[in-house]
Write an enzyme that holds these catalytic residues in place. Structure first.
Site, PDB file in Angstrom:
ATOM      1  N   GLU A  12      21.479  17.003  16.569  1.00 39.36           N
ATOM      2  CA  GLU A  12      21.026  15.774  17.203  1.00 39.36           C
ATOM      3  C   GLU A  12      19.670  15.745  17.518  1.00 39.36           C
ATOM      4  OE1 GLU A  12      25.080  13.994  18.936  1.00 39.36           O
ATOM      5  OE2 GLU A  12      23.713  15.290  20.189  1.00 39.36           O
ATOM      6  N   ASP A 199      35.618  12.225  17.648  1.00 38.64           N
ATOM      7  CA  ASP A 199      37.042  12.321  17.394  1.00 38.64           C
ATOM      8  C   ASP A 199      37.802  11.546  18.681  1.00 38.64           C
ATOM      9  OD1 ASP A 199      37.213  14.318  20.129  1.00 38.64           O
ATOM     10  OD2 ASP A 199      35.339  14.691  19.342  1.00 38.64           O
TER      11      ASP A 199
HETATM   12  N1  SAH Z   1      32.069  24.583  19.336  1.00 42.65           N
HETATM   13  C1  SAH Z   1      31.525  23.387  19.644  1.00 42.65           C
HETATM   14  C2  SAH Z   1      31.422  23.111  21.121  1.00 42.65           C
HETATM   15  C3  SAH Z   1      31.132  21.576  21.319  1.00 42.65           C
HETATM   16  S1  SAH Z   1      31.728  21.158  22.762  1.00 42.65           S
HETATM   17  C4  SAH Z   1      30.142  23.647  19.125  1.00 42.65           C
HETATM   18  O1  SAH Z   1      30.152  23.230  17.657  1.00 42.65           O
HETATM   19  O2  SAH Z   1      29.104  23.771  19.775  1.00 42.65           O
HETATM   20  C5  SAH Z   1      31.903  19.278  22.339  1.00 42.65           C
HETATM   21  C6  SAH Z   1      30.536  18.522  22.594  1.00 42.65           C
HETATM   22  O3  SAH Z   1      30.813  17.211  22.301  1.00 42.65           O
HETATM   23  C7  SAH Z   1      30.164  18.508  24.087  1.00 42.65           C
HETATM   24  O4  SAH Z   1      28.727  18.428  24.171  1.00 42.65           O
HETATM   25  C8  SAH Z   1      30.710  17.022  24.560  1.00 42.65           C
HETATM   26  O5  SAH Z   1      30.011  16.250  25.356  1.00 42.65           O
HETATM   27  C9  SAH Z   1      30.964  16.449  23.350  1.00 42.65           C
HETATM   28  N2  SAH Z   1      32.554  15.965  22.931  1.00 42.65           N
HETATM   29  C10 SAH Z   1      32.984  15.335  21.670  1.00 42.65           C
HETATM   30  N3  SAH Z   1      34.292  15.272  21.624  1.00 42.65           N
HETATM   31  C11 SAH Z   1      34.733  15.598  22.857  1.00 42.65           C
HETATM   32  C12 SAH Z   1      35.903  16.056  23.448  1.00 42.65           C
HETATM   33  N4  SAH Z   1      37.034  15.651  22.571  1.00 42.65           N
HETATM   34  N5  SAH Z   1      36.054  16.384  24.693  1.00 42.65           N
HETATM   35  C13 SAH Z   1      35.114  16.804  25.500  1.00 42.65           C
HETATM   36  N6  SAH Z   1      33.859  16.715  24.858  1.00 42.65           N
HETATM   37  C14 SAH Z   1      33.716  16.295  23.598  1.00 42.65           C
END
Ligand code: SAH
Length: 232
Positions: A12, A199
């Site tokens: 982003e 998601d």
């Molecule tokens: N391993 C991943 C981690 C991403 S964490 C990576 O590719 O870096 C997920 C990020 O998206 C966080 O910044 C959170 O704010 C958001 N997010 C999207 N779906 C989420 C969910 N189901 N639960 C918590 N955060 C979520």
């Protein structure tokens, strides 16, 4: 007026930087802050980093060191409420930390010494951001309301059901917003946040999330930011 554009994911941020013709990198608190212009408006773009503490530090640096006038967050989130599906857009009117629990000394979710669980976003800025999101993504469904944050990627149906049961008005879940909202409350800083739903925070989240990030998230963020700065 200096606007901070904060994203959680590298994809982003990259899309926002692509709209800035002349960005310069500065480092503070181990983070890269990108100063420049977007649509002729001065901006600082930065990654919040993931999780509440990281996001709080980023917000504090934006406020104290960069003296920004307003903070706009764009990112993705898991949909919680029934009608909030992948691809929908959620603009936050308030935030809560779903994993904060100092009970029985304080009620569950209450931030100790603040006497409150929820931190509102700025009304006028939120209206502007919602209008920008609606015009950038006219084919998506748009929602406004409570977003909850916690230091967990919610990726089981059991956990998302539990969240829905304890916080029935929560539209979406993510990992940063409530921290930034609390820091902005402390400093009297204007804050608004928009999240596209990547998601459903359920057993499929680990598949849906990366696919969404790859395919659409960065385009959504950049389009919303562009409209927002053009209009304000
Ligand atoms: N391993 C991943 C981690 C991403 S964490 C990576 O590719 O870096 C997920 C990020 O998206 C966080 O910044 C959170 O704010 C958001 N997010 C999207 N779906 C989420 C969910 N189901 N639960 C918590 N955060 C979520």
């Amino acid at each position: 007026m200096l606007t901070a554009i904060v994203s959680a994911m590298q994809e982003e941020l990259a899309a926002v930087l692509a709209l800035m013709p002349d960005e310069r990198r500065e480092t503070a608190a181990g983070r890269d802050f990108w100063r420049g212009e977007l649509h002729g408006q001065p901006v600082v773009a930065v990654l919040s980093r993931i999780g509440k503490v990281a996001a709080a530090t980023t917000a504090a640096v934006l406020i104290e060191r960069y003296r920004v006038d307003r903070i706009v967050f764009t990112g993705v989130a898991g949909g919680l409420a029934e009608g909030v599906q992948v691809g929908d857009v959620v603009v936050a009117t308030e935030f809560l930390q779903h994993d904060l629990d100092a009970s029985p000394i304080f009620p569950r979710f209450e931030v100790p010494l603040y006497g409150r669980c929820r931190f509102p976003t700025d009304d006028a800025l939120t209206r502007q951001l919602a209008a920008a999101a609606a015009s950038a993504l006219p084919d998506s469904r748009h929602h406004q309301g409570l977003i909850v944050s916690g230091d967990r990627f919610v990726s089981t149906t059991t956990e998302s059901q539990a969240l829905r049961a304890s916080l029935p008005d929560a539209l979406a879940v993510e990992m940063e917003g409530a921290a930034i909202a609390q820091v902005c409350h402390d400093f009297g800083m204007r804050f608004a946040a928009v999240r596209t739903v990547s998601d459903r925070a359920d057993d499929e989240a680990h598949v849906d999330f990366p696919r969404f990030i790859r395919e659409v998230a960065s385009r959504h963020s950049a389009a919303i930011v562009e409209r927002f700065l053009r209009a304000s």
